[in-house]
Design a protein around this motif. Structure first.
Motif, short mmCIF file in Angstrom:
data_model
loop_
_atom_site.label_atom_id
_atom_site.label_comp_id
_atom_site.label_asym_id
_atom_site.label_seq_id
_atom_site.Cartn_x
_atom_site.Cartn_y
_atom_site.Cartn_z
N TRP A 1 -8.10 36.79 22.89
CA TRP A 1 -7.34 35.62 22.45
C TRP A 1 -7.81 34.35 23.15
O TRP A 1 -7.81 33.26 22.57
N PHE A 2 -8.24 34.48 24.41
CA PHE A 2 -8.66 33.31 25.19
C PHE A 2 -10.02 32.79 24.75
O PHE A 2 -10.43 31.71 25.17
N GLY A 3 -10.74 33.55 23.96
CA GLY A 3 -12.03 33.09 23.48
C GLY A 3 -13.18 33.65 24.28
O GLY A 3 -13.04 34.07 25.43
N GLU A 4 -14.32 33.63 23.65
CA GLU A 4 -15.52 34.23 24.25
C GLU A 4 -15.90 33.57 25.57
O GLU A 4 -16.44 34.21 26.47
N ALA A 5 -15.60 32.28 25.71
CA ALA A 5 -16.00 31.56 26.93
C ALA A 5 -15.36 32.13 28.18
O ALA A 5 -15.92 32.05 29.27
N HIS A 6 -14.17 32.74 28.04
CA HIS A 6 -13.45 33.24 29.20
C HIS A 6 -13.63 34.74 29.43
O HIS A 6 -13.26 35.26 30.48
N PRO B 1 -0.72 29.46 27.60
CA PRO B 1 -2.07 29.87 27.15
C PRO B 1 -3.21 29.48 28.08
O PRO B 1 -4.01 28.61 27.78
N THR B 2 -3.29 30.19 29.20
CA THR B 2 -4.41 30.01 30.11
C THR B 2 -4.65 31.32 30.85
O THR B 2 -3.68 32.03 31.16
N PRO B 3 -5.90 31.67 31.15
CA PRO B 3 -6.17 32.88 31.94
C PRO B 3 -5.49 32.88 33.29
O PRO B 3 -5.24 33.94 33.87
N LEU C 1 -11.88 32.45 43.72
CA LEU C 1 -12.31 32.16 42.36
C LEU C 1 -11.18 31.53 41.54
O LEU C 1 -11.40 30.64 40.72
N LEU C 2 -9.94 31.98 41.78
CA LEU C 2 -8.81 31.37 41.08
C LEU C 2 -8.61 29.92 41.52
O LEU C 2 -8.33 29.05 40.69
N ALA C 3 -8.77 29.66 42.81
CA ALA C 3 -8.65 28.28 43.30
C ALA C 3 -9.74 27.40 42.69
O ALA C 3 -9.49 26.24 42.33
N LYS C 4 -10.94 27.95 42.58
CA LYS C 4 -12.04 27.19 41.97
C LYS C 4 -11.75 26.87 40.52
O LYS C 4 -12.00 25.75 40.06
N ARG D 1 -14.87 26.08 34.72
CA ARG D 1 -13.58 26.77 34.84
C ARG D 1 -13.65 28.15 34.18
O ARG D 1 -13.19 29.14 34.74
N ALA D 2 -14.24 28.21 32.99
CA ALA D 2 -14.37 29.49 32.29
C ALA D 2 -15.22 30.47 33.08
O ALA D 2 -14.93 31.67 33.12
N ASP D 3 -16.27 29.97 33.71
CA ASP D 3 -17.14 30.84 34.51
C ASP D 3 -16.36 31.43 35.69
O ASP D 3 -16.52 32.62 36.02
N ALA D 4 -15.52 30.62 36.32
CA ALA D 4 -14.72 31.13 37.43
C ALA D 4 -13.74 32.20 36.96
O ALA D 4 -13.53 33.21 37.65
N TRP D 5 -13.13 32.00 35.78
CA TRP D 5 -12.23 33.01 35.25
C TRP D 5 -12.98 34.31 34.99
O TRP D 5 -12.50 35.40 35.32
#
Length: 509
Positions: free
Chosen positions: A294-299, A393-395, A432-435, A445-449
């Motif tokens: 649901w969050f999309g491929e980026a995440h 709606p956020t990881p 990683l969550l703080a980043k 942001r997506a990379d950190a998630w």
């Protein structure tokens, strides 16, 4: 519901709370969001939209947020809704005496104040570029000046809010909740004049709810997994992928699941696709990550990786079990709640573990409240069934509450008071969550998630099973306009009668 009888009827199980300071699961959020309107809302496409706030922004550091409120909204008793109303609601929710499980939504807030009736200022302890999304959770709701403390039972059972509906009478615990249309709400007038909600026996609720839909008593219902194919053939079938996950919580704070090899054995011994095919008619998607598509491929983590143990592999599972010192005959507890369609697949999963690993699986069967009490206790061992539907709606809302070290907080007796009930702690994951929270660049942001997800999966902090899929039925011959919202609940403000819809179309030709 009919044009001549604008009453919407449905059933739920007993909510934990309908007061915004504590509303948390789908049932409580359904009622609470009918009674209260927050700063922001989600539009039909899932994007943030103004609600009580007309505009909002943060400073360059994403630590100071300013919300400008509409000046034409009131509570159902006529009192104006101002920035002070929000300060009052948040302060009430944070009263230590309330000890609410939902306080973590406000954990990053350092201070909040009303600069004027229409200006709310929120200061955060750390940067959070997605703080505005968090205000969708009911704990951020306003309350009127006459509201008592969070533990006031009179308000808990009959809250006065600023939403599209009002309580018709106090909540009749174990029996019913009745809502009436709020004629003072600032939004479009709902066609539904009354919502009658039966509170069902949690043991038989899912079957009872569906049967009462079939006999015409209810306008809307959830579907028992075994009857998915039947329901899918009806005109009123609704389905959507949700931002959530079904999973197992391994209790990492004590044996046997304090061993990574034990968690690996557990995960690799589960034939997820077979369970989905047998008990959900193939209508779920196997989870190989914690973040839903649901969050999309980026995440979402991409492809296989070396430490992935979410694929069914009996031989690999048996080797890991032996490395963990858990040979055949080892006792492992498996706790779950009954009454929500879980019994059959839980028993099948347990049988599969017995077959593959030879473990002596002890099933601990309880109700929803009993499962919470079990998994938050110091004595909890082995693993338990769990599900998570995101509040916004956020990881962040998937990874932070479930796995951040600050969300495990046991008290002096060892009882956990955060949603990290498996008591997972990993400083790399926390960093990683703080980043992610501080990253103004969406790609960063997506990379950190993604990296946080991979870290948790490598540790098997949770054992993913399948992603959330919301499937419901509604009386398509009587009502139109109903959608499933982000929380998996019916959109009560958009429902119209079929007769009214036809009349409206014919008069506009």
């Amino acid at each position: 519901m009919h044009a001549t009888d604008p009453v919407f009827r449905m059933g739920i199980t007993e909510p934990t709370a309908i007061d915004p300071y504590k509303a948390q699961e789908g049932e409580g959020i359904l009622v609470c969001k009918a009674l209260f309107t927050g700063l922001l809302a989600l539009d039909e496409d899932g994007r943030l939209a103004p609600a009580t706030a007309s505009s909002w922004h943060s400073d360059d550091t994403a630590t100071v947020w300013t919300f400008t409120l509409r000046t034409d909204t009131v509570f159902s008793d006529g009192e104006p809704v101002t920035a002070h109303s929000f300060v009052r609601g948040w302060t009430r929710a944070l009263d230590p005496a309330a000890n609410t499980e939902t306080a973590y939504h406000l954990a990053g807030v350092r201070s909040f104040r009303a600069d004027s009736d229409d200006t709310l200022i929120v200061e955060l302890a750390e940067p959070d570029v997605e703080f505005d999304l968090k205000t969708l959770q009911p704990i951020f709701s306003p309350v009127p000046s006459g509201t008592g403390p969070a533990l006031d039972p009179s308000y808990n059972d009959m809250p006065i809010g600023n939403g599209p509906f009002v309580m018709a009478e106090p909540w009749r615990h174990g029996e019913s909740i009745r809502l009436l249309r709020n004629d003072r709400w600032f939004g479009p007038t709902p066609q539904i004049a009354e919502v009658r909600i039966d509170i069902l026996d949690p043991v038989t609720a899912l079957d009872d709810e569906y049967e009462r839909f079939l006999d015409g008593t209810y306008d809307y219902a959830r579907i028992p997994p075994a009857r998915t194919a039947e329901a899918a053939a009806s005109d009123g079938f609704l389905e959507q992928e949700g931002a959530g996950l079904f999973y197992l919580i391994p209790f990492c704070h004590q044996a046997p699941m304090d061993s990574l090899d034990a968690r690996r054995a557990l995960s690799a011994a589960i034939d997820r696709q077979s369970l989905i095919d047998t008990y959900f008619h193939g209508s779920r998607t196997v989870a190989h990550s914690l973040l839903s598509p649901w969050f999309g491929e980026a995440h979402t983590p991409r492809g296989e990786f070396e430490d992935d143990w979410t694929t069914y592999d009996p031989e690999r599972a048996r080797a890991a079990a032996l490395n963990a010192g858990l040979p055949p005959g080892s006792r492992v507890d498996f706790a779950y709640n009954t009454g929500a369609g879980h019994d059959d697949w839980v028993h099948a999963l347990a049988d599969g573990l017995r077959d593959v690993l030879g473990w002596a699986i002890k099933l601990i069967r309880t109700d929803a409240r009993g499962l919470v009490d079990h998994r938050t206790s110091l004595a909890a061992a082995g693993f338990c069934r769990a599900g998570w539907a995101c509040d916004y709606p956020t990881p962040d809302n998937m990874l932070f509450p479930l796995l951040h070290s600050s969300c495990t907080a046991p008290d002096a007796d060892g009882t956990a008071h955060g949603d990290n009930e498996g008591r997972y702690v990993n400083p790399e994951f926390d960093a990683l969550l703080a980043k992610a929270r501080a990253a103004t660049d969406p790609a960063e942001r997506a990379d950190a998630w993604r990296r946080a997800d991979r870290t948790a999966l490598a540790d098997l902090a949770l054992i993913p099973l399948w992603y959330r899929t919301d499937q419901r039925v509604h009386a398509a011959d009587r009502i139109a306009g109903l959608r499933i919202d982000f929380d998996g609940n019916p959109t009560l403000t958009t429902v119209t009668s079929v007769t009214s819809s036809v009349t409206s179309r014919s008069t506009t030709r």
